[in-house]
Design an enzyme around this catalytic site. Sequence first.
Site, mmCIF file in Angstrom:
data_model
loop_
_atom_site.group_PDB
_atom_site.id
_atom_site.type_symbol
_atom_site.label_atom_id
_atom_site.label_comp_id
_atom_site.label_asym_id
_atom_site.label_seq_id
_atom_site.Cartn_x
_atom_site.Cartn_y
_atom_site.Cartn_z
ATOM 1 C CB THR A 429 -1.005 -0.020 1.189
ATOM 2 O OG1 THR A 429 -1.757 -1.217 1.160
ATOM 3 C CG2 THR A 429 -1.929 1.167 1.227
ATOM 4 C CB SER A 493 -5.471 -1.976 8.283
ATOM 5 O OG SER A 493 -5.825 -3.278 8.647
HETATM 6 N N1 GLY Z 1 -4.707 -3.692 1.654
HETATM 7 C C1 GLY Z 1 -4.384 -3.102 2.880
HETATM 8 C C2 GLY Z 1 -5.563 -2.673 3.661
HETATM 9 O O1 GLY Z 1 -6.604 -2.460 3.086
HETATM 10 O O2 GLY Z 1 -5.486 -2.544 4.852
#
Ligand code: GLY
Length: 614
Positions: A429, A493
């Site tokens: 991310t 998250s």
């Molecule tokens: N893909 C990381 C999150 O959505 O927390």
Amino acid sequence: MSHAGMIECREVAMTMTTGNSMRRARLTLAAFATAVLGASLLVPPAYARPGPAPEPVKAPVAEGYGGAVATVDLDASKVAVEVLRRGGNAIDAAVAAAATLGVTEPYSAGLAGGGFLVYYDAERRKVFTIDGREKAPAAMTETSLQENGAAIPFDEAVTSGLSAGVPGSVAQWELALRRFGTLSLKQALRPAAEVAERGFTVDQTFHDQTAANAARFKDISSTAALFLPGGAPPPVGSTFRNPDLARTYRELGRRGPSWLYGGRLGEEVVATVKRPPVAPGATRNVRPGLMSLDDLRAYRAVERPPAKVGYRGLDVYGMAPPSSGGSTVGEALNIIDALPDPGLHEYLEASRLAFADRGKYVGDPRYVDVPLRELLSDGFAKERACLVGERAMPHPAAPGSPDGDYAPCAATPPPSSPEAGPAKEGPETTHLVVADRWGNVVAYNITIESTGGNGIVVPGRGFLLNNELTDFTFGPAPGDPNLPAPGKRPRSSMAPTLVFDDGRPVLAVGSPGGSTIITTVLQILVNRYEFGMPLPEALAAPRATQRNTAQTQAEQGFLNRYGAELTALGHQFAPIAEIGAATALEFLGGGKVQAVAEPVRRGGGSALVVAPAK
Ligand code: GLY
């Protein structure tokens, strides 16, 4: 200025004068400059042609006026700050930077991913959030991530069509620009297309991320062709070009989002999900996915009310479910606020408790009754804070009862439960922050889930698909709020966060890192507001992450400084190389903004301002 430059400037100015945008920009400028920042604000005239800008250099901290940006990447920050310089607002710059990160950080972000955006609109004096989270296809059920009654191996789900969620980023960009921006999608994508065509210099991080993915990339023909030219990761210092992605962005700009959400590009995405282009001779079990063109047609980005808590007299706004970012950061801050003299021990314990509640209660609110108000209530926080003693509590902490009926400390049940800890999550991310000259502020997390997404490039289009559906609980896990269902959004998250003092924005922060996003944001806020660190120090400080796990993962610097003291209180630690790659900004008063990125983690980030302070 060259003729070409003049034409480009006029195009932006014309866009800014259409409809409400012009009114908004002018009113906002006047209102913000006089009512909020006072006469000392150094604001370039709203529609002036920009003068020659000094060539920006990569640095983790920048201070100045007229707009600020921090991303993990110099090219993306340059694009954002140039949009600001030319009169675009924070939303315009955020979308342009996000699209550019799809070029230069293609393993963390891209048009086939999703994200959460938290936005302060200075004219309306209101925080908005936009959920661009990927969705499960309509054909997905509670058992789709299981085989023979057991979860399919996580590593196999990672590289599959099955894990590809219906992408949200393009719909989110379009909605953000339409609601709050001044540029069209076509204009916002143009700089990213130019970077993709011109290419960027391969740095150590890009090289290492490619190398770490090489085994699976070589098993997918389209991915190997793009990211393993000549069969190997591109060398550091070489120029990486992605002409397919440049063409894709340009065509997307011309045709609009429906090209993806039901049109030709959508058909190609669906075909790739259903029949991943596995390389001849590869033995990897690449499971096909369930996405259909109807799933793409049905996708909508959603505006949601933010999650909000009061903390130390400040107001902290974050992302509500389906992200657990706002609820978990907020609950932990409330617990910390309820404790006398909180330090690192209290930070770890508050996080442990908030993660216990996250696991039990948070999922997609369309499918799950998330008790968000109670999770963020002071009463619940006080009850949870009772469990924080002088020593680390037994593992695992049990979830609490956010039911509005809160017991005095003595009657609180003991903290132990068979609840599992958080699922496997990695360092994927990315996050960016932008503030503009009008005082609008964006904190924006974008992702394709794993570093490298599902490892599958749509042939000829230059972008990877996401594997966001691995954020679901695979099961069997009766009662888990995060099991898959048709059309459901997996719990995230991501925690883009804005902090306000007396109604004025003072700070924006966020990070990548799976579920460690929550603890990274929390720790930065604790560093800043409990320990009084300046923002650059609050980001650079060594990190630890406690997510209701037996061991707290911690960077070596953290262990060196605090390991012995915290171990004596009963904490157990496991070393980890690096946690997060945050970006943040803070308003320093008098119109000055400090933009901050990582000095070291993930190779360091890039902070820029429109008019640097002398
Ligand atoms: N893909 C990381 C999150 O959505 O927390």
